[in-house]
Every structure is written in C-alpha cells, then in structure tokens.
Design a protein around this motif. Sequence first.
Motif, PDB file in Angstrom:
ATOM      1  N   HIS A   1     -34.321 -17.982 -97.927  1.00 10.86           N
ATOM      2  CA  HIS A   1     -34.187 -16.683 -97.278  1.00 10.86           C
ATOM      3  C   HIS A   1     -35.197 -16.493 -96.132  1.00 10.86           C
ATOM      4  CE1 HIS A   1     -33.132 -12.410 -97.113  1.00 10.86           C
ATOM      5  NE2 HIS A   1     -34.419 -12.140 -97.082  1.00 10.86           N
TER       6      HIS A   1
ATOM      7  N   HIS B   1     -34.910 -15.765 -92.091  1.00 17.34           N
ATOM      8  CA  HIS B   1     -35.580 -14.764 -91.238  1.00 17.34           C
ATOM      9  C   HIS B   1     -36.198 -15.434 -90.017  1.00 17.34           C
ATOM     10  CE1 HIS B   1     -35.099 -10.936 -93.172  1.00 17.34           C
ATOM     11  NE2 HIS B   1     -35.557 -11.361 -94.344  1.00 17.34           N
TER      12      HIS B   1
ATOM     13  N   ASP C   1     -31.942  -7.989 -93.477  1.00 17.51           N
ATOM     14  CA  ASP C   1     -31.232  -9.074 -94.151  1.00 17.51           C
ATOM     15  C   ASP C   1     -29.803  -9.204 -93.614  1.00 17.51           C
ATOM     16  OD1 ASP C   1     -33.472  -9.557 -95.566  1.00 17.51           O
ATOM     17  OD2 ASP C   1     -32.745  -8.734 -97.476  1.00 17.51           O
TER      18      ASP C   1
HETATM   19 ZN   LIG Z   1     -35.291 -10.463 -96.199  1.00 16.75          ZN
END
Ligand SMILES: [Zn+2]
Lengths: 274, 358
Positions: B127, B131, B316
């Motif tokens: 994750h 980013h 996100d």
């Molecule tokens: Zn995040």
Amino acid sequence: MEKNDRPLSRILALDTSSAAQAVAVLDEGRVLYESNNLAERNHSVNLLPEIERALSESGTNKRELAGIAVGIGPGSYTGVRIAVTTAKTLAWALKLPVAAVSSLEAQAASGFEASCLKGRTWIIPLVDARRGQAYTALFEASAPQENPTEPDQAPDQALEMPRLERLTEDAILLVSEWTAHIADRLKELSASERPDYVLFTGETDKHAETVLTIAQLAGLPDDSIRLENCSAAGRWIGLIGAEKLASGENIEAHGLLPNYTQVTEAEANLLRKP
Amino acid sequence: MSTAAEKQIEDTGGKSVYILAVETSCDETSVAVVKDGREVLVNLVASQIETHKAFGGVVPEVASRQHVECITLLMEQAIAESGIAPEQLTAIAVTEGPGLVGALLVGIMAAKALAFSLDKPLIGTHHIAGHIYANQLIGEIQYPAIALVVSGGHTEIVRMESEGRFEVVGQTRDDAVGEAYDKVARSLGFPYPGGPHVDKAAQAANSAVPLPRVWLEEGSYDFSLSGLKSAVLNLVNQSRMKGEEIDAGGIARGFQESVVEVLVGKAVRAMRQFGAKQLLLCGGVAANGGLRSELTARCEAEGITLSIPPMKYCTDNAAMIGAAAYIKWMHGEVSDLYIKGEPGMSLENWSVGRSKEQ
Ligand SMILES: [Zn+2]
C-alpha cells in the motif's frame, strides 16, 4: 447459444463460513470432487488454489461450469466474506448464475447424513457465536426413501436429498433460550406428531451440556437426542445450490451478499442511542 | 532499464501493459485500470466516509461489509470505462498490505478470483509503495528519491536508491500524523474526519499557541507525535477546568506548525544527506494545506525538486496500486494464488529483487 452443446449441470460449490473449508464439483447430483478441510482460519490462503485443484481433478474447464453454489453463512464474518467474495467474482467474471445456500442448511443436511438416522428428525445446526450464542435454525427431515426406480446405478450414483423442511429462519440465538424454545414447541405436539429424533449438528461440543437438557425439558427419552459434530460439507452446498439453480432461484453476481443475521456492533450501538 | 524489464517487454511483445488494480485496505473501495504504470484509464473510488462519519471513525467490520457489496460492480464499471476488454488486461494487482485485515481480504479474494477467471497473473502490492508511486502518475520519478509518506496510518521517510527499491529511514514511534490530527480535532470539538478542520482553523488563526517540536535524538529521521498530542489535550483540559473558552484556532495553528516544521525539516535533511534528486510527498495528509505550502516554499528556497500528486491520487485509490504493481511486473515479479492479507507488511521486503536475495 454456444453453451448448449456443453454439460449444463456442472457446479462448483464453496463454503468457508466455519473452521472447515469446503470445495466440491458436482454434476447431476454426482460428486466429482470434494474436500472438506479444517484449514484453521487459512481459508483466504487456500481457497483459490483448492478451487483450481477441484476443477482440474474433476476434469472441469472453468468455462464449462454451469453455475456456482456458495454458503453465505451465517458464521464467521470474515470467513463468510472469503467464499462470498470469491463466488461473486467468479460468477461475474465467468458469467455464471450463482445460488446462495444457507451454510446452516448444508450443515444440517451433512449432519443428518452422517447420523444415519432413520425416521422423522428435527435438526438444529449450531455454529458457535460466542457468549453462549450460536448461529442456528430448525429443520425437519425424513430419511430418503430407498429408490426402486434405478436399482442398477453404479457407485457414483447421484446422492439422494434428504427432504429438509425449514421450520425457522437462520438466526443468532442464546443456545440456552433456543433449547428451551424448541422444548416448548415439542411439548405442544401430540405424541404422534413428535419427531423420532432431535439432532443437534455442527459445533456441538461447545454447547453439548446446554442442548442435552432438552430431553428433560421436553420430556423425551435420552436416546432420542443426538449430537453430530460436523461442518457444512461441500457436496451439500452443491446439492442444495443445484436445486436452487434448477428452480431459477439464482442471484445476480453483484447482489450476492453474506447472511450475517445481525448488524455490526457499532451499528447496533448507534441505533440504541436516543 | 534492467534485463528483467527488457525480458518482460519482450514477453508482452512490446505491447502496452494494462493493469487492473484493486484497493480495499481501509474504508475506500477502489478499482483502476492503468496503462504502462503511468496513464490512468479509469480510477473509481467508492468512499465510505459518510458511513463512518456517524461512528466518528472507521469501523473495520462495517468497512469490510461495504467492500463486499460494491467490489464486483466497481470492477465491472472500471473495465467498461477503461475501454479495455478483460482479455486485453496484462495483470491483476491488489493491495496485499498493510491495512485492516478483514478489509484487505475482500480485495484480495476478488483479485485472486478475477485473475484466476481470466488466466492473468496476480501482483500483490504494498500500500505504501502505492502511495509513493502515485507520483509516477504525474511524471517520471528521478532516482535517488526521498518519499515523505504522511497518512492516517503512516508517517515515514523512505529512501529509494533506484526504481522499486525501498529503505525506510524514518518512521513514527507512536501515532501517525493523520491519527494525531484526528485526535486533536476531536479534542477541539471538530467532527470526524478532523484533519481538514484543523488545517482550516490553523490557516485562519492569527496567532499560534506555543507547542513543543519533537526532533528526537540527533540525526534521527523518526517521528513521535504522542507527546505533542498530549500537550494539546492538556491545554484543552486546562482551559476547560478554568472555564475559559478554548482557543481552537490558536491551538490548531500551534499544533500544525509543530508537525509541519518537523516533517519538512527531516525530509529536507534526508534529501541532503542522501543526495536525492527528488522529494516525493504522498499519502492522504498531503492534502494538508499548511504542509503543502511550507514544503513547497522550503523546497523552492533550497532548490529541491518536489513532486506532489493531485489530491485524488493522495487519498487511498487503486490507480496508485496499479502504478506500483507495474514496477514489479517490469521486473518479472508476480504473486501466486496463495497470498493473504498482510496487516503489517514490510515495505523494504517488497522491494524489487528482494525475493531473490532471500
Ligand atoms: Zn493509504
């Protein structure tokens, strides 16, 4: 309609609502592959590889499947989501109809089959839900009749469905109260209406002490109360699902959802606020 | 370009790489289709923010339930809007971790089932790498680079010597920046999510209540925010006990200035020490106006090249997962169908070439 020349009856069945991971491939009620593994909470790891194995060992091309049957719970929230998410994605991506099967109904059928009981039976499936609670329901079954029409069928003969009649919806209940409630229902019946057996299936170990009190509560002989520790077997997910698909009771892939039987604790707290 | 990357391009016949990416690590369900790791063909985000507002924070079980409800719809819509036929997809990418395990699992099972159905490779993706690689969606990243990752769950300084290689040189020892913002916001009486309210109040305030800067030991790139957070809570409690009105603006500004000064100071120092060519700001807190303007001003003054993705790629989203997965794909690294949710997944171990080293 290129699908017409393919077998229309081959079904992939899945359930991960309890500690066991069930995968099966069936065709016309015949079990071509089945595994019921106590995977110890590793369903997310093993489910897809197991589906791959089930299809290859049963000689099934995934594009030849006619449908998917999936146990939608109730049971472990995370567990139920694993099979349901997998089933709805497969159904959407492979353009297949999907049948939502009560994991409790499949478990009741599995336990009834394993019990070998002959006679009218009340079946109470149990999946532990902590704090004295269980996911449960009530079914009535009579053992399958011997089938005289096809006596020469090979050992791979289609499984005979026990006729399970649902008497209550799937719910989360306190096992002590639930046991007392069933005892009351039994007492209301005349002696001739009463079932021959009361069978508790599933995660019976945790609740044995509680449910065995039903004999005394309902005034039944001890040996009419039976316990069958079992899980929802893949073949029963498949058989119940196949019947649903045959009768057009299929669900659109996007609409397939787990049956949690209750809102989340956070939502319940919110509703309780004035 | 590495030989592995060249080989991968050969394998795909020099054709474009289309990655369908899935992200469900927290409270956003997102599906994207990204071409060649750079071009976002579609990036759909089903936000649950309105739902979780009622609870004053993300409730994991509620998040997981909502992911199941919309995951296949989003995948279907993403494919339709991308204009790419499912068979044309090169690979399926999914966030493997870190995140809420129940939420991660929904995306992972859906991605596995889709990869299996279409006979496509699966790429489990980190994750935070997502980013960071959100920056690749707006321009070519220049290596060596330093990434300042600031979000609800993460506060990290990551050094990248080359493409796909991550070294975490600093991280928070307690609260993440976003977490601290939410707690401070709550104490000041702002509704969830509180970060934007604190940011706004801080920028509108005329003066700042003095609050400490937590630099930790000399040379450290780590962060600690719990002391600062406690200082704010003490101020609020003292005012309350004295029956005074809380100077929400002054406290917000003091808090924000303290956080921003330390974040910017450490990021700039890391740039110098490691001789990096580019500073990458990423994560949901990159939306913070105070942080953006202070970092932009400092970088301009110091002659540092700064990259900040647009907001839609800071919060996100799956496009960033597609961008990061592309790096793995180009290095010939894919996952198998056994992956599971990894709530504490290591970024360094996800680096390209790492699986061969171990
Ligand atoms: Zn995040």
